[in-house]
Design an enzyme around this catalytic site. Structure first.
Site, PDB file in Angstrom:
ATOM      1  N   SER A   5       9.169 -26.068 -25.323  1.00 20.72           N
ATOM      2  CA  SER A   5       9.281 -27.814 -24.782  1.00 20.72           C
ATOM      3  C   SER A   5      10.745 -27.973 -24.463  1.00 20.72           C
ATOM      4  CB  SER A   5      10.114 -28.353 -26.317  1.00 20.72           C
ATOM      5  OG  SER A   5       8.663 -28.399 -26.964  1.00 20.72           O
ATOM      6  N   CYS A   6      11.334 -28.901 -23.662  1.00 17.52           N
ATOM      7  CA  CYS A   6      12.452 -29.161 -22.681  1.00 17.52           C
ATOM      8  C   CYS A   6      13.011 -29.146 -23.738  1.00 17.52           C
ATOM      9  CB  CYS A   6      12.664 -31.062 -22.965  1.00 17.52           C
ATOM     10  SG  CYS A   6      13.909 -31.353 -22.410  1.00 17.52           S
ATOM     11  N   PRO A   7      14.657 -28.191 -22.968  1.00 16.01           N
ATOM     12  CA  PRO A   7      15.356 -28.170 -21.962  1.00 16.01           C
ATOM     13  C   PRO A   7      14.449 -27.214 -21.548  1.00 16.01           C
ATOM     14  CG  PRO A   7      17.424 -27.202 -22.905  1.00 16.01           C
ATOM     15  CD  PRO A   7      15.715 -27.613 -23.942  1.00 16.01           C
TER      16      PRO A   7
END
Length: 81
Positions: free
Chosen positions: A12-14
């Site tokens: 997942s981000c980042p």
């Protein structure tokens, strides 16, 4: 010019952008990085990342929930910077 594959599916981000940035640092100017991701936020993240760093987002698409991005390393930066 070569192409490297970076699989960041499930991250997942980042993390997808951070891992792509690390990979690009070790590549030669003009080389391509193909990133395979599943995080929907990656679309906006990679667009912003390329806009801010000068790397070129030359293609992106989706197939069955898997996103694919092709980034060309900017020509003016030596590898390792």
């Amino acid at each position: 010019m070569s192409e490297t594959l970076l699989d960041v599916k499930g991250l997942s981000c980042p993390l997808p952008v951070l891992k792509a940035n690390r990979a690009l640092r070790g590549m030669q100017p003009g080389d391509r990085l193909r990133v395979i991701a599943t995080d929907r936020a990656s679309v906006a993240d990679f667009q912003a990342f390329c806009r801010e760093t000068g790397h070129a987002l030359i293609a992106f698409g989706e197939d069955g929930g898997v996103l694919s991005f092709v980034i060309r390393r900017r020509p003016d930066a030596p590898a390792g910077t």
